[in-house]
Write a protein that holds these residues in place. Structure first.
Motif, PDB file in Angstrom:
ATOM      1  N   GLU A 126      62.598  74.039  74.103  1.00 20.18           N
ATOM      2  CA  GLU A 126      61.185  73.810  74.411  1.00 20.18           C
ATOM      3  C   GLU A 126      60.970  72.325  74.659  1.00 20.18           C
ATOM      4  O   GLU A 126      61.705  71.475  74.129  1.00 20.18           O
ATOM      5  N   TYR A 127      59.974  72.040  75.492  1.00 20.62           N
ATOM      6  CA  TYR A 127      59.621  70.645  75.728  1.00 20.62           C
ATOM      7  C   TYR A 127      58.536  70.243  74.742  1.00 20.62           C
ATOM      8  O   TYR A 127      57.530  70.944  74.576  1.00 20.62           O
ATOM      9  N   LEU A 128      58.739  69.104  74.087  1.00 17.83           N
ATOM     10  CA  LEU A 128      57.773  68.582  73.129  1.00 17.83           C
ATOM     11  C   LEU A 128      57.311  67.197  73.576  1.00 17.83           C
ATOM     12  O   LEU A 128      58.134  66.366  73.969  1.00 17.83           O
ATOM     13  N   ASP A 129      55.998  66.968  73.531  1.00 14.89           N
ATOM     14  CA  ASP A 129      55.512  65.635  73.875  1.00 14.89           C
ATOM     15  C   ASP A 129      55.783  64.676  72.714  1.00 14.89           C
ATOM     16  O   ASP A 129      56.295  65.067  71.664  1.00 14.89           O
ATOM     17  N   ARG A 130      55.446  63.425  72.926  1.00 10.96           N
ATOM     18  CA  ARG A 130      55.779  62.394  71.939  1.00 10.96           C
ATOM     19  C   ARG A 130      55.190  62.695  70.565  1.00 10.96           C
ATOM     20  O   ARG A 130      55.865  62.568  69.541  1.00 10.96           O
ATOM     21  N   GLU A 131      53.961  63.119  70.527  1.00 12.67           N
ATOM     22  CA  GLU A 131      53.321  63.375  69.240  1.00 12.67           C
ATOM     23  C   GLU A 131      54.008  64.519  68.499  1.00 12.67           C
ATOM     24  O   GLU A 131      54.230  64.448  67.291  1.00 12.67           O
ATOM     25  N   ALA A 132      54.363  65.565  69.230  1.00 13.84           N
ATOM     26  CA  ALA A 132      55.043  66.699  68.601  1.00 13.84           C
ATOM     27  C   ALA A 132      56.442  66.313  68.133  1.00 13.84           C
ATOM     28  O   ALA A 132      56.932  66.823  67.121  1.00 13.84           O
ATOM     29  N   LEU A 133      57.093  65.403  68.850  1.00 14.05           N
ATOM     30  CA  LEU A 133      58.453  64.992  68.493  1.00 14.05           C
ATOM     31  C   LEU A 133      58.508  64.145  67.226  1.00 14.05           C
ATOM     32  O   LEU A 133      59.555  64.056  66.584  1.00 14.05           O
ATOM     33  N   ARG A 134      57.412  63.513  66.886  1.00 14.74           N
ATOM     34  CA  ARG A 134      57.454  62.570  65.757  1.00 14.74           C
ATOM     35  C   ARG A 134      57.767  63.258  64.430  1.00 14.74           C
ATOM     36  O   ARG A 134      58.173  62.602  63.483  1.00 14.74           O
ATOM     37  N   GLY A 141      58.975  55.623  69.380  1.00 14.09           N
ATOM     38  CA  GLY A 141      58.206  54.612  70.084  1.00 14.09           C
ATOM     39  C   GLY A 141      57.220  55.160  71.095  1.00 14.09           C
ATOM     40  O   GLY A 141      57.378  56.279  71.613  1.00 14.09           O
ATOM     41  N   GLU A 142      56.226  54.360  71.414  1.00 15.85           N
ATOM     42  CA  GLU A 142      55.168  54.761  72.345  1.00 15.85           C
ATOM     43  C   GLU A 142      55.668  54.888  73.783  1.00 15.85           C
ATOM     44  O   GLU A 142      55.019  55.542  74.611  1.00 15.85           O
ATOM     45  N   ARG A 143      56.790  54.293  74.102  1.00 17.02           N
ATOM     46  CA  ARG A 143      57.286  54.311  75.478  1.00 17.02           C
ATOM     47  C   ARG A 143      58.139  55.533  75.783  1.00 17.02           C
ATOM     48  O   ARG A 143      58.684  55.661  76.873  1.00 17.02           O
TER      49      ARG A 143
END
Length: 371
Positions: A126-134, A141-143
């Protein structure tokens, strides 16, 4: 009495097959190079990885998934035999994306592979955005845009894996010869003889697991020599307390606490050196992923050559002109180690390699190799 098998190359691929054959009761001699030989086993990150493998060859993806599922039992077996902890973790893994374009391209590729291939519908990702990955990657990092997560992925200590394979092979009676580079192989009606500065060694059958050495050793046996070097560079940081972060191809924290940073593919011929430009680029990306690493001290860096076929997929072939000769090349020796030690060793032992795994033959890119 002649040996059943002569294996040229004592890296992870050669030793995994040697182990598998010895487990089946075969007598095996392994001829290895010097400590300073070009060894792909030194240049990997220790990932047992499924996602993204086989985008151009679904059968490669099938083998990766199958081997990953067999790894827990494989690691446990080696540890019981040798007492060596492989530091294996079947924890899942994340392949990071740094912008929306990369994220979209990755998802399109995965859908095309896993949804369109019936044998791969069991692959979970599944693809997870940055917030979900944290949650899996604290301090991300934000980048970083996001990343693809798969529960099939994991990690191990590749040096401990190789050490365990050596130890297990010795307990099973494998005749291992270090510092014995092979200069040529002669076929006869009774088998094969490998020549080296340390003498000659004979066996009924021969297996090339010689990495880049296959370029010269394979063609005389009617096998494909079409492999080329791809350089990787790796950085290691000082040790940090365990973070619980999942591994990624870009970097992972080892069991000892240091961060292993890499994931570059360079066309540099046979140069195993490191370059300031690449070290700088790897360091910058590591800090993008985990900003806290900006203060980390680097304790080591090195370069190593991976073995790559023209299409990047594994090469498993049996010679038609010299029956009993086999050629094995791949750059996924860690992931596929469980498969190599079991199904691949069995296919070679029963001389069904061309029948079972014929689509991995060098015939797909080398008209000479037809087995």
């Amino acid at each position: 009495m002649p040996q059943d098998f002569l294996i040229i190359g004592g890296g992870v691929v050669g030793m995994a097959v040697a182990y598998g054959l010895a487990r089946r009761g075969r007598s095996v001699t392994v001829l290895d190079g010097h400590d300073d030989s070009l060894r792909a086993s030194r240049g990997n990150a220790g990932l047992v990885w499924v996602q993204g493998k086989g985008l151009a060859m679904p059968r490669y993806a099938e083998l990766s998934l199958h081997s990953s599922m067999a790894w827990p039992e494989f690691a446990e077996e080696l540890t019981k035999r040798t007492g060596i902890d492989l530091e294996y973790e079947h924890c899942g893994g994340v392949d990071l994306c740094f912008d929306a374009k990369e994220a979209q391209a990755r998802q399109t590729e995965y859908r095309a592979l896993y949804a369109a291939t019936p044998s791969l519908t069991a692959v979970r990702w599944e693809y997870l955005d940055r917030e979900a990955l944290r949650e899996q990657l604290p301090g991300l990092g934000e980048r970083v845009h996001g990343g693809t997560f798969s529960p099939h992925d994991g990690q191990c200590n590749p040096l401990y894996l190789l050490r365990a394979l050596y130890a297990a092979c010795l307990t099973l009676g494998v005749d291992y010869h270090p510092a014995t580079p092979v200069t040529g192989i002669e076929a006869s009606t009774t088998g094969f003889t490998a020549h080296s500065p340390q003498g000659s060694f004979s066996a009924e059958r021969v297996i090339l697991a010689a990495g880049l050495g296959a370029r010269t050793l394979a063609p005389p046996l009617g096998l494909s020599g079409q492999v080329h070097p791809v350089r990787g560079q790796v950085l290691v940081t000082e040790r940090f307390p365990p973070s619980g972060r999942l591994p990624t191809p870009q970097l992972r924290q080892t069991a000892s606490g240091g961060y292993l940073i890499g994931d570059v593919l360079e066309d540099a011929g046979y140069d195993t050196g490191v370059t300031l430009e690449t070290i700088h680029r790897l360091g910058q990306r590591a800090v993008q992923i985990y900003p806290e690493l900006a203060q980390a001290r680097l304790v080591r860096s090195w370069g190593a050559l991976r073995v790559m076929t023209p299409d990047g997929s594994p090469l498993y072939e049996a010679s038609r002109s010299c029956p009993g000769a086999y050629n094995l090349s791949c750059h996924s020796g860690i992931t596929l180690a469980a498969f190599h030690a079991r199904e691949l060793a069995e296919a070679i032992d029963t001389d069904r390699l061309a029948t079972i795994h014929g689509d991995f033959s060098g015939a797909r890119f080398d008209v000479q190799a037809t087995g």
